[in-house]
Design an enzyme around this catalytic site. Structure first.
Site, PDB file in Angstrom:
ATOM      1  N   GLU A  88      -1.900   2.432   1.065  1.00  0.00           N
ATOM      2  CA  GLU A  88      -2.026   3.858   0.745  1.00  0.00           C
ATOM      3  C   GLU A  88      -3.321   4.174   0.014  1.00  0.00           C
ATOM      4  OE1 GLU A  88       2.580   3.668  -0.819  1.00  0.00           O
ATOM      5  OE2 GLU A  88       1.280   5.247  -1.528  1.00  0.00           O
ATOM      6  N   CYS A 334       2.363   5.192  -6.804  1.00  0.00           N
ATOM      7  CA  CYS A 334       2.055   3.911  -6.161  1.00  0.00           C
ATOM      8  C   CYS A 334       3.158   3.366  -5.272  1.00  0.00           C
ATOM      9  CB  CYS A 334       1.839   2.837  -7.218  1.00  0.00           C
ATOM     10  SG  CYS A 334       0.496   3.199  -8.273  1.00  0.00           S
TER      11      CYS A 334
END
Ligand code: SAH
Length: 349
Positions: A88, A334
């Protein structure tokens, strides 16, 4: 496949010399790669050269696989790597420019209890070229190029992974991305966040980089820190602080501490202990509201407690701000988005 963005201009010239490709071609290839142009689109190169290059090299080590745009303008990217792994990145737009938060590993083996990235452990490290790819792909996505056309101004190594657990690749990446031959992002505009691998912090201090070191502190006693971060069992707060003092002495750069605001870590005593831990080091505290994750036992602190904690820091002369929560509607924290999309895809198969 070798990644073109992993070479300095001189290294690329040497590689091309070995293949009897002319020097000016190496310069063209370098500049195309810095602009994240796929080899087949490197239009100034003869077709045969492009075909030869493509057998051995790639200029697009990551591709934007999915993007999610938040109401506040934050964009979360899922990048696909050559082996189909997914990491990501998050693009945050500020008045002063665009900050990209990138991942340094697929997953993470640090196992902090509040963090979604570590739930399945670490699959592998990212190479320096893959980290370059995350930044350059988004620069291109924004319609940016090099020099005055560059759209990315800041980088934070705060996505999935522990940067100091992938030390060599991360340092190589920082040197490449800040080189004035390429996209040239100043080291002053790069922040590296670590859970606190003390010996690696000392090593990093000796690299002579101009980056900002950010420490995920999150607790002020060894006992409390060990409950939420495995790394605290390997390195005590005393050891961590000593490494930070060393970093500060060598670099004279202000140290940023990240501090999640959970019930249980925002007492007046915590504020006092932060003051004593950070004595002698120019410090800023970044207070972070907790992002709830499926496995996290932590509960967000209530507002009054946070205000009391903040006042405590202020009266001790410590600068502190609360991080704006950007992209909350798109699983900004996260590892959460990657997990959700991977789960959905498995369920849909
Ligand atoms: N491994 C590095 C960098 C990645 S995490 C580190 O530990 O610093 C980036 C920051 O987000 C860290 O401060 C981390 O502790 C924090 N973080 C992780 N999960 C979070 C959550 N659920 N809520 C709030 N902050 C979180």
């Amino acid at each position: 496949m070798k990644i073109l963005q992993e070479y300095t201009l001189n290294e690329l010239k040497a590689e091309m010399d070995a293949r009897t490709v002319k020097r000016f071609r190496a310069e063209q290839i370098f500049s195309f790669a810095a602009n994240y142009t796929p080899i087949e689109d490197m239009s100034n190169l003869p077709k045969e050269l492009r075909e030869e290059l493509a057998k051995e090299f790639t200029a697009t080590p990551v591709t934007i696989y999915k993007e999610f745009i938040s109401k506040d303008g934050t964009i979360k990217f899922l990048f696909k790597l050559a082996d189909d792994n997914i990491v990501e990145g998050v693009l945050m737009k500020y008045k002063y420019g665009n900050t990209i938060c990138i991942s340094t590993q697929v997953g993470c083996r640090m196992g902090c209890v509040f963090c979604a990235s570590g739930i399945d452990g670490k699959l592998r490290d990212l190479s320096a070229g893959e980290m370059m790819g995350e930044v350059l792909a988004v620069n291109k996505y924004l319609g940016g190029g090099l020099k005055e056309d560059r759209k990315i101004t800041n980088i934070v190594l705060m996505g999935s992974g522990e940067p100091l657990d992938n030390y060599d690749n991360v340092v190589k990446f920082i040197k490449l991305i800040s080189s004035n031959e390429g996209i040239n992002i100043s080291q002053r505009n790069i922040s590296l966040s670590t859970c606190g691998i003390a010996p690696k912090i000392r090593k990093l201090a000796d690299e002579d980089l101009g980056i900002t070191l950010t420490i995920s502190l999150h607790a002020t006693t060894d006992e409390n820190r060990r409950k939420i971060m495995n790394i605290a069992s390997a390195y005590s707060l005393a050891d961590l602080i000593e490494s930070i003092q060393y970093y500060y002495k060598k670099t004279k750069r202000r140290i940023v501490f990240e501090y999640i605001l959970s019930r249980g870590n925002v007492s007046k005593d915590d504020a006092r202990r932060i003051a004593s831990l950070t004595k002698g080091v120019m410090t800023h505290i970044n207070m972070i509201p907790i992002n709830r994750t499926p496995t996290s036992p932590l509960v967000p602190a209530n507002k009054e407690k946070v205000t009391e904690f903040f006042e405590g820091l202020k009266s001790a002369g410590i600068s502190a701000t609360t991080r704006r929560t950007l992209g909350a509607d798109i699983d900004g924290a996260c590892g959460q988005l990657r997990r959700r999309v991977l789960k959905e895809e498995t369920e849909n198969q």
